[in-house]
Design an enzyme around this catalytic site. Structure first.
Site, short mmCIF file in Angstrom:
data_model
loop_
_atom_site.label_atom_id
_atom_site.label_comp_id
_atom_site.label_asym_id
_atom_site.label_seq_id
_atom_site.Cartn_x
_atom_site.Cartn_y
_atom_site.Cartn_z
CB THR A 268 -145.20 -1.33 101.30
OG1 THR A 268 -145.92 -1.78 102.44
CG2 THR A 268 -144.70 -2.51 100.49
CB THR B 40 -142.44 17.02 96.63
OG1 THR B 40 -142.47 17.62 95.33
CG2 THR B 40 -143.27 17.86 97.60
CB SER C 134 -137.08 13.52 91.69
OG SER C 134 -138.32 13.01 91.33
CB ALA C 135 -136.53 8.23 89.31
CG HIS C 136 -140.38 12.79 87.58
ND1 HIS C 136 -140.89 13.85 86.89
CD2 HIS C 136 -140.30 13.19 88.87
CE1 HIS C 136 -141.12 14.86 87.72
NE2 HIS C 136 -140.77 14.48 88.94
CB CYS D 139 -144.08 22.35 90.39
SG CYS D 139 -142.94 21.14 89.74
CD GLN E 172 -135.12 20.60 87.01
OE1 GLN E 172 -134.62 20.33 85.91
NE2 GLN E 172 -136.40 20.43 87.25
N1 PLP Z 1 -137.06 20.31 93.33
C1 PLP Z 1 -136.85 20.76 92.08
C2 PLP Z 1 -135.68 21.65 91.81
C3 PLP Z 1 -137.71 20.38 91.04
O1 PLP Z 1 -137.49 20.82 89.81
C4 PLP Z 1 -138.81 19.52 91.34
C5 PLP Z 1 -139.78 19.16 90.29
O2 PLP Z 1 -140.02 19.88 89.37
C6 PLP Z 1 -138.97 19.07 92.65
C7 PLP Z 1 -138.08 19.49 93.62
C8 PLP Z 1 -140.08 18.14 93.02
O3 PLP Z 1 -139.77 16.82 92.63
P1 PLP Z 1 -140.94 15.74 92.46
O4 PLP Z 1 -141.66 16.09 91.21
O5 PLP Z 1 -140.21 14.44 92.35
O6 PLP Z 1 -141.78 15.81 93.67
#
Ligand code: PLP
Length: 398
Positions: free
Chosen positions: A238, A73, A200-202, A326, A180
């Site tokens: 940090t 995000t 994004s790592a998760h 989300c 993704q």
């Molecule tokens: N962009 C896409 C295509 C996503 O699928 C997501 C999360 O579902 C995000 C951005 C947001 O990433 P984060 O959860 O690391 O903020």
């Protein structure tokens, strides 16, 4: 214990124990602030440098082009806001695809309140950006195009290379949200040709709350998180050392095991798709039939609410998502499916199943059996469902 099945890997994934092991020392004995001048600081500086080098190597970038953020995000916000403001002297027209994640769509709408004009680029029935329409949407005052690498709801892959060539020809910046795609597909920023890219790592068995924005060298965008001199004075705060170390290790593992993981999850996905299409009437597979993420299957079930399906599956221990994780919590039909031209009824009845490396074929079969039973039950309760058709099997909806 009741069976629990996780089919929501597009929302998030568990941290790989090998990743956690790499991270742990940076919570305790190696706790120094990488900004500190002493030994404790130096110890973590080298870990952050090493993580940055690893990430850069894995995506074909230079280390100086990699910026760590608090996740997808923030990286998306930074790319869009940072480029919009940095280029505002040249023009205030921005283009983002109509199927972007809310991290982009909401930010674009915010910018509209601040004097920018935004075009939401149209997509075809599979959710892919229409190149001709995109070309027509680019104006002399356009500065930025944002098109994701792969869609989070329906899994469709975008023609990013072609879009990059178009943007280059037109002299506008291209940002691609690869949140993704990273870890699921091979990514090379130079080959893709995007000026900026986020992940994004998760989403690939790394920790939550850490991501990357790649910014092509030579490109200057505005900062959005202002503070100290971290991230070469481009993003204050940090550094989250354990998270950054975890991100790099998770990406390293994902890339080195990519082919075997992609083959495995896509075999589960294909088994699931085949059985659903064969055994449940009035279903529609959303997204491109082939050109999609290996882990994603998104179906609309006619005469059934996606949310009711999600809750009924949850009662049976099966975790899925309706629309985007989300934006769930709201009962708005998915903006992605609406942009693809699905009627509201089908857009409301959509469920995303996203598979992962720990899932099994038995889990897929158990879920399809449960799904069949639930869909039948929910349809029997629906005043819209033609009752005389209830127990027959129908061809897949086109
Ligand atoms: N962009 C896409 C295509 C996503 O699928 C997501 C999360 O579902 C995000 C951005 C947001 O990433 P984060 O959860 O690391 O903020």
């Amino acid at each position: 214990m009741e069976k629990k099945i996780y089919f929501d890997h597009a929302a998030t994934t568990p941290v790989d124990p090998r990743v956690l092991e790499k991270m742990l020392p940076y919570f305790t004995e190696k706790f120094g602030n990488p900004n500190s001048q002493h030994w404790f600081g130096r110890q973590t500086v080298s870990a952050v440098d090493e993580a940055r080098d690893t990430v850069a190597r894995l995506v074909g970038a230079k280390s100086s082009e990699i910026y760590f953020t608090s996740g997808g995000t923030e990286a998306d916000n930074w790319a869009l806001r940072g480029a919009a403001y940095a280029m505002a002297h040249r023009g205030k027209h921005l283009i983002v695809s109509a199927v972007e994640h809310p991290a982009m769509i909401t930010t674009a709408k915010e910018l509209m309140k601040r004097g920018f004009e935004v075009t939401f680029a149209e997509v075809d029935e599979y959710g892919a950006v229409d190149l001709e329409k995109l070309e027509r949407a680019i104006r002399p005052d356009t500065t930025f195009v944002g098109v994701m690498t792969a869609n989070n709801e329906v899994g469709t892959l975008q023609p990013v290379k072609e879009i990059a060539a178009l943007c280059k020809k037109k002299g506008v910046l291209l940002f691609t949200d690869a949140v993704q795609a990273a870890g699921a597909l091979r990514l090379d920023v130079k080959e893709l040709g995007a000026d900026m890219l986020s992940f994004s790592a998760h989403k690939f068995y790394g920790p939550k709350g850490v991501g990357v924005l790649y910014i092509r060298s030579g490109l200057k965008i505005d900062k959005i998180v202002t503070g100290g001199h971290q991230e070469r004075s481009m993003r204050g705060g940090t550094t989250n050392v354990p998270a950054v170390v975890g991100l790099a290790e998770a990406l390293r593992l994902a890339v080195s095991e990519l082919d075997e993981n992609a083959a495995y999850v896509s075999s589960l996905r294909d088994r699931f798709i085949r059985r659903v299409q064969r055994e449940i009437p009035f279903v529609k597979l959303n997204g491109h039939p082939e050109n999609r993420l290996p882990a994603n299957a998104n179906f609309s079930f006619r005469y059934v609410e996606g949310e009711s399906l999600l809750f009924s599956l949850d009662l049976k221990g099966i975790a899925v998502s309706s629309g985007s994780a989300c934006s769930s919590g709201s009962l708005e039909p998915s903006h992605v499916l609406l942009a693809m031209g699905l009627p509201e009824g089908l857009a409301h009845g959509s469920v995303r199943f996203s598979f992962g490396r720990h899932n099994t074929a038995e889990e897929v079969d158990y879920a399809v059996d449960a799904l069949k039973e639930i869909v039948l039950k929910l349809r029997a309760l629906s005043p819209l469902f033609p009752k005389d058709l209830k127990n027959e099997v129908f061809p897949e909806e086109k």
